[in-house]
Design a protein around this motif. Structure first.
Motif, short mmCIF file in Angstrom:
data_model
loop_
_atom_site.label_atom_id
_atom_site.label_comp_id
_atom_site.label_asym_id
_atom_site.label_seq_id
_atom_site.Cartn_x
_atom_site.Cartn_y
_atom_site.Cartn_z
N TYR A 1 -0.04 -0.32 6.81
CA TYR A 1 -1.09 0.52 6.24
C TYR A 1 -2.21 0.75 7.26
O TYR A 1 -2.70 1.86 7.42
N PHE B 1 0.82 -1.21 0.00
CA PHE B 1 0.00 0.00 0.00
C PHE B 1 0.85 1.26 0.00
O PHE B 1 1.98 1.26 0.47
N THR C 1 -7.60 1.44 -2.27
CA THR C 1 -8.02 0.67 -1.11
C THR C 1 -9.50 0.87 -0.80
O THR C 1 -10.13 1.82 -1.27
N GLU D 1 -10.54 -3.77 -3.77
CA GLU D 1 -9.26 -4.47 -3.69
C GLU D 1 -9.28 -5.79 -4.48
O GLU D 1 -8.46 -6.66 -4.26
N ARG E 1 0.12 -4.68 4.86
CA ARG E 1 -1.21 -4.37 5.39
C ARG E 1 -1.15 -3.87 6.83
O ARG E 1 -1.87 -2.92 7.19
N TRP F 1 -3.26 0.35 -3.72
CA TRP F 1 -2.75 -0.97 -3.37
C TRP F 1 -2.06 -1.56 -4.60
O TRP F 1 -2.34 -1.18 -5.73
#
Length: 121
Positions: free
Chosen positions: A114, A3, A22, A89, A111, A9
């Protein structure tokens, strides 16, 4: 999946990066009504404008998270822009880019990082 701080993403399969926005970004945009995706053959550098999304709230630029050459734009979004909201996504991806330097991918947030970043907003 990696990300950016601009809420893009990226997934990487071999040397092909698939790019989208995202779920957080899609939620912030509201209902997407128009998407302009790049054409195959377009050279992009990380940070360049890659696509444009228009929603009921605003028009937003989508930035290339990696450097390379666009090999496919998700033209299906032209007929079904709501896919960006419904499956941000997954099927709502914008472009596939043949990545020039895979090390760029590794510099993007995972992730967990993020999610931590979202908590700071």
């Amino acid at each position: 999946m990696r990300f950016t701080k601009d809420h893009e993403w990226v997934t990487l399969e071999g040397d092909v990066a698939t790019v989208g926005i995202t779920a957080y970004a899609a939620e912030q945009l509201g209902d997407v009504v128009f998407v302009e995706v790049p054409e195959a053959g377009k050279a992009v550098k990380a940070g360049d404008n890659l696509a444009v999304v228009e929603s009921v709230k605003a028009a937003s630029d989508i930035y290339a998270p990696v450097t390379g050459e666009v090999i496919e734009g998700n033209t299906g979004l032209g007929d079904a822009p709501e896919t960006v909201n419904d499956q941000p996504e997954k099927a709502g991806w914008f472009a596939k880019i043949k990545i020039a330097d895979q090390a760029e991918y590794e510099t993007l947030m995972d992730r967990v990082a993020y999610e931590d970043f979202l908590q700071s907003l």
